[in-house]
Design an enzyme around this catalytic site. Structure first.
Site, mmCIF file in Angstrom:
data_model
loop_
_atom_site.group_PDB
_atom_site.id
_atom_site.type_symbol
_atom_site.label_atom_id
_atom_site.label_comp_id
_atom_site.label_asym_id
_atom_site.label_seq_id
_atom_site.Cartn_x
_atom_site.Cartn_y
_atom_site.Cartn_z
ATOM 1 N N LYS A 31 0.027 10.218 14.801
ATOM 2 C CA LYS A 31 1.387 9.855 15.213
ATOM 3 C C LYS A 31 1.816 10.796 16.335
ATOM 4 C CE LYS A 31 3.267 7.431 11.261
ATOM 5 N NZ LYS A 31 3.292 6.075 11.820
ATOM 6 N N LYS B 295 -3.201 -9.214 10.883
ATOM 7 C CA LYS B 295 -3.153 -9.126 12.354
ATOM 8 C C LYS B 295 -4.225 -10.053 12.906
ATOM 9 C CE LYS B 295 -1.639 -4.307 12.776
ATOM 10 N NZ LYS B 295 -0.618 -4.148 13.812
ATOM 11 N N HIS C 12 -1.416 -5.115 5.613
ATOM 12 C CA HIS C 12 -0.952 -6.068 6.631
ATOM 13 C C HIS C 12 -1.878 -6.112 7.841
ATOM 14 C CE1 HIS C 12 0.918 -2.590 8.686
ATOM 15 N NE2 HIS C 12 0.989 -3.359 9.750
ATOM 16 N N LYS D 132 0.832 -1.183 0.000
ATOM 17 C CA LYS D 132 0.000 0.000 0.000
ATOM 18 C C LYS D 132 0.885 1.259 0.000
ATOM 19 C CE LYS D 132 -0.098 2.140 4.048
ATOM 20 N NZ LYS D 132 0.868 1.827 5.072
ATOM 21 N N HIS E 276 -5.689 0.727 6.036
ATOM 22 C CA HIS E 276 -5.909 -0.190 7.153
ATOM 23 C C HIS E 276 -7.260 -0.008 7.835
ATOM 24 C CE1 HIS E 276 -1.758 -1.029 6.572
ATOM 25 N NE2 HIS E 276 -1.278 0.002 7.247
ATOM 26 N N GLU F 118 -0.481 6.292 17.637
ATOM 27 C CA GLU F 118 0.853 5.753 17.925
ATOM 28 C C GLU F 118 1.676 6.793 18.668
ATOM 29 O OE1 GLU F 118 2.348 3.287 14.296
ATOM 30 O OE2 GLU F 118 1.294 5.014 13.506
ATOM 31 N N ASP G 175 -1.825 6.964 4.616
ATOM 32 C CA ASP G 175 -0.992 5.943 5.252
ATOM 33 C C ASP G 175 -1.826 4.963 6.079
ATOM 34 O OD1 ASP G 175 1.518 4.773 6.064
ATOM 35 O OD2 ASP G 175 1.252 5.744 8.015
HETATM 36 C C1 BG6 Z 1 2.056 1.019 8.354
HETATM 37 C C2 BG6 Z 1 2.161 2.503 8.317
HETATM 38 O O1 BG6 Z 1 1.352 0.539 7.243
HETATM 39 O O2 BG6 Z 1 1.383 0.631 9.542
HETATM 40 C C3 BG6 Z 1 2.897 3.034 9.536
HETATM 41 O O3 BG6 Z 1 2.856 2.893 7.134
HETATM 42 C C4 BG6 Z 1 2.253 2.519 10.805
HETATM 43 O O4 BG6 Z 1 2.939 4.451 9.526
HETATM 44 C C5 BG6 Z 1 2.075 1.010 10.728
HETATM 45 O O5 BG6 Z 1 3.090 2.862 11.891
HETATM 46 C C6 BG6 Z 1 1.298 0.492 11.912
HETATM 47 O O6 BG6 Z 1 1.202 -0.899 11.838
HETATM 48 P P1 BG6 Z 1 1.784 -1.842 12.965
HETATM 49 O O7 BG6 Z 1 1.705 -3.210 12.399
HETATM 50 O O8 BG6 Z 1 3.176 -1.380 13.244
HETATM 51 O O9 BG6 Z 1 0.891 -1.665 14.134
#
Ligand code: BG6
Length: 499
Positions: A364, A207, A203, A173, A265, A241, A260
């Protein structure tokens, strides 16, 4: 006349009972759907385009190492390719270092490292790609760990020269840079391989807790009947985050939090939370249900200005770590006005969900990690007079890291039975069997597209956020600010974190 007396349901037949004992620790139960159990082709080759890049080292290779350590993909051949002037030794060190982070140091993994090769090539050139493909044998998986524009150019070149039959393509992505480019890329990929062989990676679908939403919703009689507008007041999907930019300006400053995280996601999580029950968890059914629900999603009141917020962090401290202004981070172009926090409010315009706001937010450099979906229920229509302490609504909380489940209820406490207390019932799931990238890689090696985003869904996700991107470009929504280490901007559409 005889009347039939309703009976309590008898015990379920053995065949419908899961074989995992109820007391088994969560980590011992595989989270992969049964459809994963397919016959994997032998001696596959994984060709990584963008092998010297950050994504490959940080996520792809650790995921691969963890997958190989399970004994999956026996005899895998690994070929890395990039523009950097690396040799085999340098690449093998990178693979070994990444595998070591997940303890993947068995004989099988060592053999993959020993036999892996690095080919320096420009993957947007015909000559470079021909050379690469000529060096790959057996069934092929090509992982595009490349920025979207470069990935599109590499795919266009591949379409000219063709790929071996059965080749699977894995694309990171963001898929395209907007709806139109995603559409063209889909058309291009369709000339290369069938849709089922295109693995558009999200991804989050790898999870464990995200996919566990299906079991939670559809295998529990008490959950699914109340997940609709008659009972639900709102749904929040939050991914805050404490991490800041972490040296990723090259990618992130061109994307921002909306693209992002939210456009990708979080819309996938929304789809799993809001989809109608599928008849099976096959790739076809799940991806069909996902498409259905996302087609019905749009901005609240179709108003991108009222239904979105954006902001970026200013200097601050998180857990003793000092962060500069986002705009002063190395590699950031402050004039772009890239947001590090994005919020949108959506409606899912179906019989089941109309009128229920779905509030999505990702930020973030926040004061605390908060990765969860919260379903807030409406208050009961009528509570008997004389009962007190029930002011807060029931909430179902699904945590995506740590992976857990919580149910907030008002129930009688140990004291006065008419004065209710707030109680949270919780369950910790523990981490999944594999890291998320291991799961999505497994899908590609096993030719199972369940965990990948279907082409029309990728376009739909762009369609949903397009009005927001346009309003932000036109500066109709001011770019707010929040100090790193704070709870985000004060005018958040989500309000304070519910207790
Ligand atoms: C990524 C983003 O796809 O997912 C990041 O580009 C983000 O910015 C991350 O921090 C978060 O995923 P995970 O698996 O680290 O919780």
């Amino acid at each position: 006349m005889t009347t039939s007396v309703p009976r309590a349901p008898s015990a379920a037949p053995a065949s419908s009972v899961t074989t995992a004992p109820a007391s088994a620790p969560a980590s011992s139960v595989t989270t992969a759907p049964a459809s994963f159990v397919t016959t994997a082709p032998m001696r596959q080759t994984l060709l990584v385009l963008g092998a010297s890049g950050d994504l490959t080292g940080r996520l792809l290779l650790p995921g691969l190492g963890a997958l190989l350590a399970t004994g999956a993909v026996p005899g895998l051949r690994l070929v890395g390719s990039g523009m950097d002037a690396w040799d085999d030794e340098r690449w093998r060190r990178r693979v070994a270092d990444s595998f070591a982070t997940v303890g993947a140091d068995g004989a099988g993994e060592s053999e993959v490292i020993r036999a892996s090769r690095y080919v320096r090539a420009d993957v947007t050139s015909e000559e470079g790609l021909r050379r690469l493909l000529a060096g790959c044998t057996g069934p092929l998986v090509i992982f595009f760990a490349l920025p979207p524009m470069v990935a599109a150019r590499a795919a266009a070149m591949l379409a000219r020269i063709g790929v071996p039959p059965g080749t699977r393509l894995m694309l990171e992505k963001p898929f395209g840079v907007d709806r139109i480019s995603a559409h063209s890329l889909n058309n291009l990929l369709a000339t290369l391989v069938p849709e089922e062989q295109v693995h558009r990676i999200d991804h989050f679908l790898g999870k464990s807790t995200v996919l566990n939403l299906l079991g939670l919703r559809f295998a529990n009689r008490i959950i699914e009947p109340v997940l609709n507008s008659a009972h639900v007041a709102c749904v929040d999907i939050v991914f805050d985050e404490t991490l800041g930019l972490e040296g990723r300006a090259g990618y992130y400053d061109g994307a921002g939090a909306l693209i992002d995280m939210v456009q990708s996601h979080m819309l996938q999580v929304l789809a799993l939370l809001a989809m109608d029950p599928p008849p099976s968890v096959s790739a076809q059914e799940l991806r069909g249900r996902t498409a259905q629900v996302l087609r019905a999603a749009r901005l609240w009141d179709d108003d991108p200005v009222a239904a979105s917020r954006r902001a970026r962090y200013t200097a601050g401290e998180i857990d003793g770590r000092r962060l500069p202004n986002y705009a002063d981070e190395p590699g950031v172009d402050p004039a772009r006005g890239t947001e590090t926090l994005a919020e949108i409010v959506l409606t899912v315009d179906t019989w089941r969900w109309a009128g229920v706001p779905f509030r999505l937010r990702s930020g973030k450099a926040m004061s605390a990690v908060r990765k969860e979906a919260i379903i807030t229920f409406k208050q009961p229509e009528r509570v008997p007079d004389g009962l007190t302490g029930y002011e807060r609504p029931d909430r179902l909380r699904i945590g995506f890291g740590p992976d857990c489940l919580g149910l907030d209820l008002n129930i009688n406490g140990p004291g006065n039975p008419f004065d209710l207390d707030r109680v949270r019932l919780t369950a910790d799931f523990g981490p999944g069997e594999l890291p998320a990238y291991g799961e999505v890689l497994r899908g590609a090696f096993e030719a199972d597209p369940t965990l990948s985003v279907r082409g029309d869904v990728a376009e739909e996700c762009w369609r949903i956020v397009e009005p927001v991107l346009a309003a932000w470009r036109a500066d109709e929504v001011p770019l707010g600010e929040y100090p790193a280490g704070s709870g985000g901007p004060v005018d958040s559409l989500l309000g304070p974190v519910p207790e």
